[in-house]
Scaffold this motif. Structure first.
Motif, PDB file in Angstrom:
ATOM      1  N   UNK A  69     -21.728  95.836  62.345  1.00 41.91           N
ATOM      2  CA  UNK A  69     -23.008  95.553  63.003  1.00 41.91           C
ATOM      3  C   UNK A  69     -24.103  95.317  61.970  1.00 41.91           C
ATOM      4  N   UNK A  70     -24.151  96.146  60.949  1.00 40.22           N
ATOM      5  CA  UNK A  70     -25.190  96.001  59.928  1.00 40.22           C
ATOM      6  C   UNK A  70     -25.031  94.697  59.164  1.00 40.22           C
ATOM      7  N   UNK A  71     -23.793  94.295  58.904  1.00 40.78           N
ATOM      8  CA  UNK A  71     -23.567  93.039  58.188  1.00 40.78           C
ATOM      9  C   UNK A  71     -23.802  91.809  59.053  1.00 40.78           C
ATOM     10  N   UNK A  72     -23.881  91.975  60.386  1.00 39.58           N
ATOM     11  CA  UNK A  72     -24.078  90.840  61.296  1.00 39.58           C
ATOM     12  C   UNK A  72     -25.559  90.615  61.576  1.00 39.58           C
ATOM     13  N   UNK A  73     -26.393  90.566  60.526  1.00 38.78           N
ATOM     14  CA  UNK A  73     -27.834  90.299  60.621  1.00 38.78           C
ATOM     15  C   UNK A  73     -28.565  91.323  61.482  1.00 38.78           C
ATOM     16  N   UNK A  74     -28.090  92.568  61.445  1.00 36.53           N
ATOM     17  CA  UNK A  74     -28.764  93.598  62.234  1.00 36.53           C
ATOM     18  C   UNK A  74     -30.192  93.820  61.735  1.00 36.53           C
ATOM     19  N   UNK A  75     -30.391  93.746  60.422  1.00 27.77           N
ATOM     20  CA  UNK A  75     -31.731  93.971  59.860  1.00 27.77           C
ATOM     21  C   UNK A  75     -32.722  92.930  60.381  1.00 27.77           C
ATOM     22  N   UNK A  76     -32.277  91.673  60.501  1.00 30.11           N
ATOM     23  CA  UNK A  76     -33.171  90.625  61.006  1.00 30.11           C
ATOM     24  C   UNK A  76     -33.541  90.878  62.465  1.00 30.11           C
ATOM     25  N   UNK A  77     -32.562  91.250  63.278  1.00 30.50           N
ATOM     26  CA  UNK A  77     -32.852  91.527  64.675  1.00 30.50           C
ATOM     27  C   UNK A  77     -33.756  92.755  64.812  1.00 30.50           C
ATOM     28  N   UNK A  78     -33.542  93.734  63.956  1.00 30.17           N
ATOM     29  CA  UNK A  78     -34.374  94.938  63.990  1.00 30.17           C
ATOM     30  C   UNK A  78     -35.825  94.595  63.645  1.00 30.17           C
ATOM     31  N   UNK A  79     -36.022  93.792  62.609  1.00 27.35           N
ATOM     32  CA  UNK A  79     -37.378  93.397  62.215  1.00 27.35           C
ATOM     33  C   UNK A  79     -38.042  92.587  63.324  1.00 27.35           C
TER      34      UNK A  79
END
Length: 284
Positions: A69-79
């Motif tokens: 999940x973290x490698x699947x652009x989770x940071x972008x969706x979180x931001x």
């Protein structure tokens, strides 16, 4: 006789409510079972999920789902979710606070009372009933597929309930405090920020948390008003883990756990002011 009545009243107050306690424990069990299933399933592999008992804990817990999940652009969706939530909650609470103060301090002015009735009418209009006009307006404004297209309607739907809670809370502030500020020569703007704002802080926290939770978990507006993966929020990003013929259920639930953690932290930090604000806001 009075002493006997007080003793009987004390005994009845100390009498345990077994029926209410049993209903409370039953409701707690109903709430905890889905949470337990989500957490344990997020530590299972996709193959073990279909072979094991759904409520059985994983024999060999794994963090591969969280890593995926973290490698699947989770940071972008979180931001994106943070930008949408903060960008909508801040202006909505600010406008609602000033509108609630004006409505309470207006007295018998028919114009502001009509504005209050207009805000209350907004509570009766559900979001799905307005999604087509919102879509057409966003297209005309050339804001489609942007985070601003989600923020603006979220602000509009957050204002009515916020005005209701804040106006009831400001109405509970003693009128003598406002009169003393007026006698001291303070303007309405100074009274707003130096008297009403500190005294209504619990209500402001209440509406901020409530609206933040609703916008953070919003799905319909991101679904209709965005298209590119770069503009997805966390609820919409759950589609990333859905294939053409199957769904990676453990990865989806790992994403649910990661999405819920900020909400849980926000509730733990502000739960006291949330409860006190709701109680005082609807005291009348």
């Amino acid at each position: 006789a009075g002493g006997q009545k007080r003793r009987s009243r004390g005994r009845s107050a100390r009498r345990p409510n077994w029926l209410g306690g049993a209903a409370g424990w039953l409701w707690l069990l109903i709430v905890l079972v889905p949470i337990y299933w989500i957490v344990i399933t997020s530590f299972k592999t996709q193959s073990n999920y279909f072979l094991m008992n759904p409520l059985a804990p994983p024999g060999a817990p794994t963090l591969d789902n969280y890593r995926f999940v973290i490698e699947a652009d989770f940071a972008r969706y979180f931001i994106n979710s943070v930008i949408v939530t903060l960008g909508a909650v801040g202006p909505a609470v600010l406008v609602s606070f000033m509108a609630a103060y004006a409505i309470v301090r207006a007295g018998d002015r028919w114009l502001l009372r009509s504005v209050n009735s207009l805000f209350l009418m907004g509570l009766a209009i559900p979001l799905p009933a307005t999604i087509i006009p919102i879509y057409l307006i966003i297209i005309r404004l050339r804001l489609y597929d942007t985070l601003l297209a989600i923020i603006l309607p979220s602000i509009a739907f957050a204002i009515p309930l916020s005005v209701l809670v804040l106006s009831n809370f400001i109405r509970d502030v003693p009128k003598e405090l406002f009169d003393s500020m007026r006698v001291d020569g303070a303007s309405e703007w100074s009274t707003l920020w130096h008297l009403a704002f500190p005294l209504t802080r619990p209500a402001l926290v209440t509406v901020s948390i409530y609206n933040g939770l609703a916008i953070w978990n919003g799905f319909l507006l991101p679904l209709i008003l965005t298209q590119s993966p770069d503009q997805r929020t966390l609820p919409l990003a759950l589609w990333t883990f859905q294939g053409q013929y199957s769904v990676n259920v453990p990865a989806v639930l790992a994403s649910v756990v990661l999405t819920t953690l900020p909400i849980l932290v926000l509730y733990v930090v502000g739960r006291r002011q949330l409860v006190s604000g709701l109680t005082a806001g609807f005291g009348k």
